[in-house]
Motif scaffolding. Structure first.
Motif, PDB file in Angstrom:
ATOM      1  N   GLY A  99      46.508  32.509  34.041  1.00 36.35           N
ATOM      2  CA  GLY A  99      44.918  33.974  33.927  1.00 36.35           C
ATOM      3  C   GLY A  99      43.906  33.512  34.518  1.00 36.35           C
ATOM      4  N   TYR A 100      43.973  32.500  35.576  1.00 38.36           N
ATOM      5  CA  TYR A 100      42.905  32.896  36.895  1.00 38.36           C
ATOM      6  C   TYR A 100      43.549  34.079  37.758  1.00 38.36           C
ATOM      7  CZ  TYR A 100      40.323  31.087  40.832  1.00 38.36           C
ATOM      8  OH  TYR A 100      39.653  31.321  41.951  1.00 38.36           O
ATOM      9  N   VAL A 101      44.209  34.086  37.588  1.00 34.09           N
ATOM     10  CA  VAL A 101      44.913  35.365  39.353  1.00 34.09           C
ATOM     11  C   VAL A 101      44.439  36.321  38.193  1.00 34.09           C
ATOM     12  CG1 VAL A 101      46.020  34.516  40.074  1.00 34.09           C
ATOM     13  CG2 VAL A 101      47.007  35.451  38.554  1.00 34.09           C
ATOM     14  N   LEU A 102      44.913  36.636  36.981  1.00 34.23           N
ATOM     15  CA  LEU A 102      44.043  37.944  36.064  1.00 34.23           C
ATOM     16  C   LEU A 102      42.474  38.176  36.123  1.00 34.23           C
ATOM     17  CD1 LEU A 102      45.339  40.560  34.520  1.00 34.23           C
ATOM     18  CD2 LEU A 102      45.727  38.987  32.510  1.00 34.23           C
ATOM     19  N   VAL A 103      42.365  36.969  36.202  1.00 35.86           N
ATOM     20  CA  VAL A 103      41.213  37.258  36.101  1.00 35.86           C
ATOM     21  C   VAL A 103      40.206  37.744  37.280  1.00 35.86           C
ATOM     22  CG1 VAL A 103      38.510  35.910  35.723  1.00 35.86           C
ATOM     23  CG2 VAL A 103      39.721  35.350  34.450  1.00 35.86           C
ATOM     24  N   GLU A 104      40.857  37.216  38.185  1.00 36.47           N
ATOM     25  CA  GLU A 104      40.269  37.229  39.538  1.00 36.47           C
ATOM     26  C   GLU A 104      39.979  38.446  39.783  1.00 36.47           C
ATOM     27  OE1 GLU A 104      38.551  35.617  41.899  1.00 36.47           O
ATOM     28  OE2 GLU A 104      37.858  34.167  40.763  1.00 36.47           O
ATOM     29  N   ALA A 105      41.414  39.832  39.281  1.00 39.35           N
ATOM     30  CA  ALA A 105      41.908  40.974  39.684  1.00 39.35           C
ATOM     31  C   ALA A 105      41.026  41.678  38.953  1.00 39.35           C
ATOM     32  CB  ALA A 105      43.482  40.982  39.326  1.00 39.35           C
ATOM     33  N   LEU A 106      41.279  41.386  37.670  1.00 35.69           N
ATOM     34  CA  LEU A 106      39.939  41.232  36.788  1.00 35.69           C
ATOM     35  C   LEU A 106      38.191  42.136  37.178  1.00 35.69           C
ATOM     36  CD1 LEU A 106      40.902  41.061  33.364  1.00 35.69           C
ATOM     37  CD2 LEU A 106      41.868  43.152  34.973  1.00 35.69           C
ATOM     38  N   TYR A 107      37.807  40.861  37.332  1.00 34.60           N
ATOM     39  CA  TYR A 107      36.671  40.558  38.065  1.00 34.60           C
ATOM     40  C   TYR A 107      36.404  40.517  39.467  1.00 34.60           C
ATOM     41  CZ  TYR A 107      36.041  40.740  32.816  1.00 34.60           C
ATOM     42  OH  TYR A 107      36.532  41.471  31.261  1.00 34.60           O
ATOM     43  N   PRO A 108      36.382  40.911  40.287  1.00 36.03           N
ATOM     44  CA  PRO A 108      36.704  40.585  41.563  1.00 36.03           C
ATOM     45  C   PRO A 108      35.565  40.012  42.479  1.00 36.03           C
ATOM     46  CG  PRO A 108      37.180  43.439  41.773  1.00 36.03           C
ATOM     47  CD  PRO A 108      36.813  42.638  40.531  1.00 36.03           C
ATOM     48  N   GLU A 109      33.987  40.493  41.602  1.00 36.44           N
ATOM     49  CA  GLU A 109      33.191  40.110  42.376  1.00 36.44           C
ATOM     50  C   GLU A 109      32.561  38.802  41.803  1.00 36.44           C
ATOM     51  OE1 GLU A 109      29.443  42.604  43.030  1.00 36.44           O
ATOM     52  OE2 GLU A 109      30.725  44.630  41.880  1.00 36.44           O
ATOM     53  N   GLU A 110      32.167  37.578  42.002  1.00 37.91           N
ATOM     54  CA  GLU A 110      31.681  36.567  42.138  1.00 37.91           C
ATOM     55  C   GLU A 110      30.238  36.894  40.602  1.00 37.91           C
ATOM     56  OE1 GLU A 110      33.036  33.792  42.822  1.00 37.91           O
ATOM     57  OE2 GLU A 110      34.487  34.602  43.852  1.00 37.91           O
ATOM     58  N   ARG A 111      29.505  37.336  41.378  1.00 34.67           N
ATOM     59  CA  ARG A 111      28.133  37.692  39.796  1.00 34.67           C
ATOM     60  C   ARG A 111      28.442  38.384  39.276  1.00 34.67           C
ATOM     61  NH1 ARG A 111      22.888  37.413  43.168  1.00 34.67           N
ATOM     62  NH2 ARG A 111      23.340  36.693  45.266  1.00 34.67           N
ATOM     63  N   GLU A 112      29.772  38.701  38.856  1.00 38.79           N
ATOM     64  CA  GLU A 112      30.063  39.357  37.428  1.00 38.79           C
ATOM     65  C   GLU A 112      30.752  37.918  35.879  1.00 38.79           C
ATOM     66  OE1 GLU A 112      32.501  43.037  38.357  1.00 38.79           O
ATOM     67  OE2 GLU A 112      34.147  41.145  38.097  1.00 38.79           O
ATOM     68  N   LEU A 113      31.413  37.226  36.459  1.00 39.48           N
ATOM     69  CA  LEU A 113      31.318  35.943  35.615  1.00 39.48           C
ATOM     70  C   LEU A 113      30.837  34.921  36.165  1.00 39.48           C
ATOM     71  CD1 LEU A 113      34.848  36.703  35.099  1.00 39.48           C
ATOM     72  CD2 LEU A 113      33.114  37.064  33.257  1.00 39.48           C
ATOM     73  N   LYS A 114      30.129  34.161  35.458  1.00 39.45           N
ATOM     74  CA  LYS A 114      30.344  32.494  35.305  1.00 39.45           C
ATOM     75  C   LYS A 114      31.380  32.028  35.670  1.00 39.45           C
ATOM     76  CE  LYS A 114      25.300  33.240  33.020  1.00 39.45           C
ATOM     77  NZ  LYS A 114      24.818  32.633  31.660  1.00 39.45           N
ATOM     78  N   PRO A 115      30.901  30.874  36.834  1.00 39.16           N
ATOM     79  CA  PRO A 115      32.234  29.683  36.671  1.00 39.16           C
ATOM     80  C   PRO A 115      32.553  29.377  35.276  1.00 39.16           C
ATOM     81  CG  PRO A 115      30.624  28.409  38.002  1.00 39.16           C
ATOM     82  CD  PRO A 115      29.968  30.065  37.751  1.00 39.16           C
ATOM     83  N   LEU A 116      32.075  28.553  34.260  1.00 37.83           N
ATOM     84  CA  LEU A 116      33.037  28.129  32.884  1.00 37.83           C
ATOM     85  C   LEU A 116      33.031  29.318  31.778  1.00 37.83           C
ATOM     86  CD1 LEU A 116      32.978  25.933  31.187  1.00 37.83           C
ATOM     87  CD2 LEU A 116      30.424  26.173  29.880  1.00 37.83           C
ATOM     88  N   GLU A 117      32.342  30.747  32.400  1.00 38.47           N
ATOM     89  CA  GLU A 117      33.602  31.446  31.676  1.00 38.47           C
ATOM     90  C   GLU A 117      34.547  31.823  32.237  1.00 38.47           C
ATOM     91  OE1 GLU A 117      29.224  34.266  30.689  1.00 38.47           O
ATOM     92  OE2 GLU A 117      29.733  34.614  32.506  1.00 38.47           O
ATOM     93  N   ARG A 118      34.679  31.897  33.743  1.00 36.67           N
ATOM     94  CA  ARG A 118      36.163  32.348  34.368  1.00 36.67           C
ATOM     95  C   ARG A 118      37.151  30.741  33.828  1.00 36.67           C
ATOM     96  NH1 ARG A 118      36.505  35.927  38.663  1.00 36.67           N
ATOM     97  NH2 ARG A 118      34.051  36.595  39.483  1.00 36.67           N
TER      98      ARG A 118
END
Length: 184
Positions: A99-118
């Motif tokens: 799931g983490y690599v999928l989230v990183e691929a879908l939301y590559p910018e750091e500011r798009e999601l907060k760490p808890l949301e990631r």
């Protein structure tokens, strides 16, 4: 026109209190958007991006963790004292990394999601993706066994890690192109 200053110069100007309090204050200003940190020499190629750890430490961490998990899983049968490590690494390998690599691929910018949301999305998407991989494996000649599961999860994780790395590099290029640091 304001002159650009280095991070070291900026910290030296604000040197009030301990070094950690100054670093924390700078971090908070960056988070609020009141100052912008720009790399004066950003990577120009994907290979340079992957080699520079300040950009790709997450990539190398996932690769190392995947390899370590595979090694631990296959050596724990002959070394029983490693079994607790197998449980810990296996749990993270199955319930977080896909799931983490999928989230990183879908939301590559750091500011798009907060760490808890990631974190929450990583766990939730892993719980959705891993059964789908198992379902696909069920209809192959290999079936749902240890070797096909480890190989398919490693392939999925490392493949999406490469996709996420390419997307993060493109975001970095776009960000620096807008700052006129790259020739167009």
């Amino acid at each position: 026109m304001k002159r650009d200053v280095t991070l070291e110069e900026y910290i030296a100007r604000r040197n009030k209190g301990s070094k950690w309090s100054v670093i924390r204050a700078v971090y908070e200003e960056v988070s609020r958007g009141s100052i912008k940190l720009i790399d004066p020499n950003p990577p120009k190629t994907i290979a340079e991006y992957i080699v520079r750890l300040e950009y790709s430490l997450w990539f190398w961490s996932i690769v190392a963790f995947t390899i370590a998990t595979i090694i631990i899983v296959y050596t724990s049968s002959s070394l029983p004292f490693i079994m607790p490590l197998r449980y810990v690494f296996g749990t993270i390998y199955v319930l977080f990394l896909p799931g983490y690599v999928l989230v990183e691929a879908l939301y590559p910018e750091e500011r798009e999601l907060k760490p808890l949301e990631r974190l929450a999305l990583s766990i939730g998407l892993s719980l959705a993706v891993v059964p789908l991989i198992g379902l696909i494996l069920n209809y192959t000649p290999w079936g749902i066994r240890l070797d096909p599961i480890i190989i398919s999860l490693a392939t999925y994780t490392l493949g999406l890690t490469l996709v996420a790395t390419m997307r993060k590099f493109r975001v970095l290029r776009r960000k620096h192109e807008s700052s006129f640091l790259y020739p167009r």
